[in-house]
Design an enzyme around this catalytic site. Sequence first.
Site, mmCIF file in Angstrom:
data_model
loop_
_atom_site.group_PDB
_atom_site.id
_atom_site.type_symbol
_atom_site.label_atom_id
_atom_site.label_comp_id
_atom_site.label_asym_id
_atom_site.label_seq_id
_atom_site.Cartn_x
_atom_site.Cartn_y
_atom_site.Cartn_z
ATOM 1 N N LYS A 87 0.854 -1.185 0.000
ATOM 2 C CA LYS A 87 0.000 0.000 0.000
ATOM 3 C C LYS A 87 0.894 1.240 0.000
ATOM 4 O O LYS A 87 1.755 1.404 0.879
ATOM 5 C CB LYS A 87 -0.870 -0.050 1.257
ATOM 6 C CG LYS A 87 -2.148 0.728 1.179
ATOM 7 C CD LYS A 87 -2.972 0.402 2.428
ATOM 8 C CE LYS A 87 -4.271 1.130 2.440
ATOM 9 N NZ LYS A 87 -4.953 0.998 3.729
HETATM 10 C C1 E4P Z 1 -8.212 2.202 3.623
HETATM 11 O O1 E4P Z 1 -7.525 1.324 3.206
HETATM 12 C C2 E4P Z 1 -8.096 2.812 4.965
HETATM 13 O O2 E4P Z 1 -7.516 1.871 5.828
HETATM 14 C C3 E4P Z 1 -9.430 3.122 5.574
HETATM 15 O O3 E4P Z 1 -10.492 2.701 4.775
HETATM 16 C C4 E4P Z 1 -9.546 4.464 6.174
HETATM 17 O O4 E4P Z 1 -10.825 4.600 6.752
HETATM 18 P P1 E4P Z 1 -11.198 5.753 7.788
HETATM 19 O O5 E4P Z 1 -11.405 7.001 7.006
HETATM 20 O O6 E4P Z 1 -12.473 5.252 8.420
HETATM 21 O O7 E4P Z 1 -10.057 5.846 8.746
#
Ligand code: E4P
Length: 218
Positions: A87
Amino acid sequence: MKFFIDTANLDQIKEAQALGILDGVTTNPSLMAKEGITGHDNILKHYKAICDIVDGDVSAEVVSTDFEGMIKEGEALADLHPQIVVKVPMIKEGLKAIAYFTEQGIRTNCTLVFSIGQALLAAKAGATYVSPFIGRLDDISTDGLVLIEDIRTVYDNYEYETQILAASVRHTMHIVECAKIGADVMTGPLNAIEGLLKHPLTDSGLEKFLADYAKGNS
Ligand code: E4P
């Protein structure tokens, strides 16, 4: 649509896996910290533990912000387990890193995407997944689902293979709307996924069936 769970909590990952509908996991440094997982070695061990629970892709995020650092980290993460997807944040160095990983055959998830332009760049660099954060857009009074729709249009226009991974999903209706739009994947919390199960007519119907069955057997 593939279902990923967005957590580093092993119990919740096990619970989602037991439902038989889980296709993968996304994590980020904040989700790791929330579970008390800190320090490089512990974080790597935790990724392995997640890979042992699920069959699908597990996103593991780099924390470097320079190209060389991202490459070093990403290669180590990819070597950790075949299910790992690296990522990478949508910044200039991240874009270069995604293009490099694509050439090396390392799968990537381009994260922290908030605009069509960013999603277009991620696809051109060959990202496996692009993660538009819909909940965080909603938080600032911008409709996150519109971004998913727009990215779907742009990717379909040019037949990009990058999969749209709707991220920052906060509730059940986000999942339903993403499915209607045609997102390839959604990642969300367990309670949002379990919300899909619920209907009062299912509960009352079952209650009646069981009561009638009991009458016939008493
Ligand atoms: C995506 O991969 C992130 O981990 C995640 O969806 C972030 O979500 P949030 O905005 O609820 O922290």
